[in-house]
Motif scaffolding. Structure first.
Motif, PDB file in Angstrom:
ATOM      1  N   ILE A  83       0.862  -1.179   0.000  1.00  0.00           N
ATOM      2  CA  ILE A  83       0.000   0.000   0.000  1.00  0.00           C
ATOM      3  C   ILE A  83       0.898   1.230   0.000  1.00  0.00           C
ATOM      4  CG2 ILE A  83      -1.717   1.303   1.307  1.00  0.00           C
ATOM      5  CD1 ILE A  83      -2.563  -1.471   2.493  1.00  0.00           C
ATOM      6  N   VAL A  84       0.720   2.082  -1.005  1.00  0.00           N
ATOM      7  CA  VAL A  84       1.573   3.257  -1.143  1.00  0.00           C
ATOM      8  C   VAL A  84       0.894   4.446  -0.465  1.00  0.00           C
ATOM      9  CG1 VAL A  84       2.740   4.813  -2.749  1.00  0.00           C
ATOM     10  CG2 VAL A  84       2.526   2.367  -3.293  1.00  0.00           C
ATOM     11  N   VAL A  85       1.441   4.849   0.685  1.00  0.00           N
ATOM     12  CA  VAL A  85       0.947   6.019   1.401  1.00  0.00           C
ATOM     13  C   VAL A  85       1.680   7.238   0.862  1.00  0.00           C
ATOM     14  CG1 VAL A  85       0.800   7.152   3.657  1.00  0.00           C
ATOM     15  CG2 VAL A  85       0.375   4.690   3.459  1.00  0.00           C
ATOM     16  N   THR A  86       0.932   8.254   0.474  1.00  0.00           N
ATOM     17  CA  THR A  86       1.558   9.462  -0.067  1.00  0.00           C
ATOM     18  C   THR A  86       1.505  10.642   0.892  1.00  0.00           C
ATOM     19  OG1 THR A  86      -0.500  10.073  -1.189  1.00  0.00           O
ATOM     20  CG2 THR A  86       1.109   8.764  -2.456  1.00  0.00           C
ATOM     21  N   ASP A  87       0.660  10.529   1.921  1.00  0.00           N
ATOM     22  CA  ASP A  87       0.569  11.604   2.910  1.00  0.00           C
ATOM     23  C   ASP A  87      -0.033  11.031   4.186  1.00  0.00           C
ATOM     24  OD1 ASP A  87       0.949  14.378   3.577  1.00  0.00           O
ATOM     25  OD2 ASP A  87      -1.221  14.627   3.503  1.00  0.00           O
ATOM     26  N   TYR A  88       0.410  11.547   5.323  1.00  0.00           N
ATOM     27  CA  TYR A  88      -0.097  11.077   6.621  1.00  0.00           C
ATOM     28  C   TYR A  88      -0.050  12.243   7.585  1.00  0.00           C
ATOM     29  CZ  TYR A  88      -0.618   8.013  10.732  1.00  0.00           C
ATOM     30  OH  TYR A  88      -1.063   7.397  11.878  1.00  0.00           O
ATOM     31  N   ARG A  89      -1.153  12.490   8.231  1.00  0.00           N
ATOM     32  CA  ARG A  89      -1.242  13.558   9.232  1.00  0.00           C
ATOM     33  C   ARG A  89      -2.192  13.082  10.314  1.00  0.00           C
ATOM     34  NH1 ARG A  89      -4.687  18.353   9.903  1.00  0.00           N
ATOM     35  NH2 ARG A  89      -3.460  20.006  10.862  1.00  0.00           N
ATOM     36  N   ASP A  90      -1.822  13.264  11.574  1.00  0.00           N
ATOM     37  CA  ASP A  90      -2.670  12.835  12.673  1.00  0.00           C
ATOM     38  C   ASP A  90      -2.923  14.005  13.612  1.00  0.00           C
ATOM     39  OD1 ASP A  90      -4.044  11.457  14.630  1.00  0.00           O
ATOM     40  OD2 ASP A  90      -2.301  10.341  15.349  1.00  0.00           O
TER      41      ASP A  90
END
Length: 154
Positions: A83-90
């Motif tokens: 799975i290619v994650v291109t952005d992550y913000r929590d």
């Protein structure tokens, strides 16, 4: 492969205004957290407890540790599953209940990861991996309160 890992930090109080802790209002809660050659992390207590709002407090750092640990496990699991994650913000939050004796404890933390993936077909699998990341997170496994997840996958 079981092994032990040790973590060492130094916490140095920098809030002595000259009179030490001669009374509750005579000192600042300022301190620095250091580890090796890393930049010092400016700390204080929460402003509700006479701290400096411009500095990190232990409660924020606990919530940040849970968020960071979850993110790092999640990214690892996504990479391993293709799975290619291109952005992550929590945008994580925690609730601490203060007790009548002045102490307190966290009652819960909620992580709200906003994740972007490269292809729409990856979204369902990407959402499912949050559960496994929580199961593996060293910090989440070490706390005695629930860590909730409200992920959004794009």
């Amino acid at each position: 492969m079981a092994s032990n890992h040790r973590y060492e930090v130094t916490v140095t109080w920098t809030g002595n205004r000259g009179g030490g802790t001669s009374d509750y209002r005579s000192y600042d809660r300022d301190h620095e957290v250091t580890a090796g050659d890393k930049p010092a992390l400016p700390g204080s207590s929460d402003p509700a407890f006479r701290g400096d709002a411009a500095r990190w407090n232990p409660e924020e750092l606990l919530v940040a540790s849970l968020s960071q640990c979850h993110m790092l496990w999640y990214l690892h699991l996504c990479a391993a599953d293709g799975i290619v994650v291109t952005d992550y913000r929590d945008v994580a939050s925690g609730t601490m209940a203060q007790t009548p004796d002045g102490g307190g404890r966290f009652t819960e933390v909620t992580l709200r990861p906003e994740v972007s993936v490269a292809e729409p077909g990856m979204a369902e699998r990407a959402a499912a991996l949050h559960t496994r990341a929580n199961e593996l997170c060293f910090i989440a496994r070490s706390v005695n309160f629930p860590v909730h997840h409200e992920p959004t996958i794009r």
